[in-house]
Design a protein around this motif. Structure first.
Motif, PDB file in Angstrom:
ATOM      1  N   GLY A  34       0.780  -1.235   0.000  1.00 12.84           N
ATOM      2  CA  GLY A  34       0.000   0.000   0.000  1.00 12.84           C
ATOM      3  C   GLY A  34       0.805   1.274   0.000  1.00 12.84           C
ATOM      4  O   GLY A  34       0.304   2.327  -0.411  1.00 12.84           O
ATOM      5  N   GLN A  35       2.056   1.240   0.467  1.00 12.83           N
ATOM      6  CA  GLN A  35       2.859   2.467   0.468  1.00 12.83           C
ATOM      7  C   GLN A  35       3.407   2.749  -0.927  1.00 12.83           C
ATOM      8  O   GLN A  35       3.421   1.882  -1.787  1.00 12.83           O
ATOM      9  N   ARG A  36       3.826   3.975  -1.136  1.00 16.34           N
ATOM     10  CA  ARG A  36       4.397   4.338  -2.447  1.00 16.34           C
ATOM     11  C   ARG A  36       5.625   3.479  -2.724  1.00 16.34           C
ATOM     12  O   ARG A  36       6.471   3.263  -1.843  1.00 16.34           O
ATOM     13  N   VAL A  37       5.748   3.043  -3.970  1.00 14.59           N
ATOM     14  CA  VAL A  37       6.842   2.140  -4.291  1.00 14.59           C
ATOM     15  C   VAL A  37       8.188   2.854  -4.233  1.00 14.59           C
ATOM     16  O   VAL A  37       9.195   2.238  -3.851  1.00 14.59           O
ATOM     17  N   ASP A  38       8.254   4.155  -4.591  1.00 13.19           N
ATOM     18  CA  ASP A  38       9.553   4.832  -4.531  1.00 13.19           C
ATOM     19  C   ASP A  38      10.027   4.972  -3.084  1.00 13.19           C
ATOM     20  O   ASP A  38      11.214   4.821  -2.785  1.00 13.19           O
ATOM     21  N   ARG A  39       9.079   5.209  -2.157  1.00  5.96           N
ATOM     22  CA  ARG A  39       9.449   5.294  -0.746  1.00  5.96           C
ATOM     23  C   ARG A  39       9.913   3.934  -0.223  1.00  5.96           C
ATOM     24  O   ARG A  39      10.900   3.833   0.503  1.00  5.96           O
ATOM     25  N   PHE A  40       9.178   2.911  -0.582  1.00  2.00           N
ATOM     26  CA  PHE A  40       9.506   1.545  -0.162  1.00  2.00           C
ATOM     27  C   PHE A  40      10.901   1.140  -0.640  1.00  2.00           C
ATOM     28  O   PHE A  40      11.720   0.607   0.119  1.00  2.00           O
ATOM     29  N   LEU A  41      11.189   1.390  -1.909  1.00  2.00           N
ATOM     30  CA  LEU A  41      12.475   0.980  -2.468  1.00  2.00           C
ATOM     31  C   LEU A  41      13.630   1.780  -1.884  1.00  2.00           C
ATOM     32  O   LEU A  41      14.685   1.222  -1.557  1.00  2.00           O
TER      33      LEU A  41
END
Length: 343
Positions: A34-41
């Protein structure tokens, strides 16, 4: 709490004239869905900034379960496998030039140096080469791991061309990211300057708190402004004074605005000796100086400002570092002349 796992990180073989780059494979847990993928990565990798990851996604260098991604705001999917494969860092546009540098400290993450007066930090119109960046590419080009996809040193902060003293430069993207955040927040950051100013402040120590922005009519200058300025605070202590003619001030920055010390001292009526931009009128108190001393001050060819010391936490180890640089020879000679001719 996150349990992101980097499943692998490999070093790709780069094309000629580029440097190696890592490719990262990460698996997303249900807790991260559910979190933004750029933040996750960016959080999972730890060595690439979020803005860099966002750019890599938009450029097609990130995949999910083998399919390319283009939307940095896409929600993370539980159980998906993401691969971030940055392209090899391209050679920097500025060319390496063998320019002597005085290095105070260096490891694989950063360089601390004593910048001489007269050296421009970064190539720009009118100064396309012969800059600190050109010198650093020659000094440490093989050790630069790439910042923003380009093989270049990370300029964390700048000193004006004619200001001498201590500077820190990042060699890796992670170091650049952390140091930039440190300079932006000012947390655990110490910056001390020595400034030779016309006249003597009424109080031997004090604070100059006045917002700084672009000059309303001369866009090449900064000024204390009533509107649209950024908060700025300079603390000073008078180290020495020569009659009422001039004083050596130790200035500490609580903020980091462009030309801050130069603008603030000019604002209170004590512009820097030799300042070609902010010295408009020599204070009347200087008339009491003997002619040899006053003539030498008037003839000094640059602003008399030196970044004496710099302290900050190491961006990787967290160790508190502090460095200092002695006054350059021209500054020392000016003070010596003052001691011999002004009482």
């Amino acid at each position: 709490m996150t349990d992101t796992r980097i499943l692998s990180a490999r070093i790709d073989t780069p094309p000629a004239n580029t440097i190696p780059t890592e490719a990262f494979t990460l698996a997303a847990s249900p807790a991260e869905a559910g979190q933004r993928v750029d933040r996750f990565l960016a959080g999972g990798i730890g060595t690439l900034s979020r803005s860099r990851v966002k750019a890599l996604i938009e450029e097609g260098h990130v995949s999910r379960d083998g399919l390319p991604m283009t939307d940095p705001s896409e929600a993370v999917r539980a159980g998906a496998t993401y691969v971030v494969a940055p392209p090899p860092a391209a050679p920097a546009t500025p060319q390496a030039q063998d320019i002597p540098l005085t290095i105070l400290f260096e490891d694989k993450y950063l360089i601390v140096l004593d910048k001489p007066a007269g050296l421009v930090v970064h190539p720009a119109p009118g100064n396309q080469d012969g800059t600190l960046v050109n010198a650093l590419l020659a000094h440490a080009g093989d050790d630069l791991s790439g910042i923003g996809g380009e093989k270049r040193p990370g300029i964390v902060h700048r000193l004006d061309k004619d200001t001498s003293g201590v500077m820190v430069v990042a060699k890796t993207e992670r170091a650049h990211q952390v140091l930039s955040a440190t300079f932006a927040s000012r947390e655990n950051l110490e910056r001390s300057y020595l400034a030779l100013a016309w006249g003597v402040p009424t109080s031997p120590k004090g604070e100059i708190e006045a917002p700084i922005g672009r000059h309303p009519t001369d866009r090449k200058r900064m000024a204390v402004v009533a509107r649209n300025g950024k908060d700025a605070l300079t603390r000073y202590v008078t180290e020495r004074a020569w009659g009422t003619g001039c004083a050596l001030l130790r200035c500490r920055l609580a903020t980091g605005r462009t030309h801050q010390i130069r603008v603030h001292l000019a604002h209170i009526g004590h512009p820097l000796v030799g300042d070609p931009v902010y010295l408009k009128r020599v204070p009347s108190g200087s008339r009491g100086l003997p002619m040899p001393a006053r003539d030498a001050l008037l003839a000094f060819p640059r602003q008399a400002l030196h970044a004496e010391s710099l302290g900050f936490p190491h961006p990787v180890t967290g160790e508190n570092l502090r460095f200092s640089a002695p006054l350059p020879q021209d500054f020392v000679e000016l003070l010596t002349l003052l001691d011999g001719n002004a009482t």
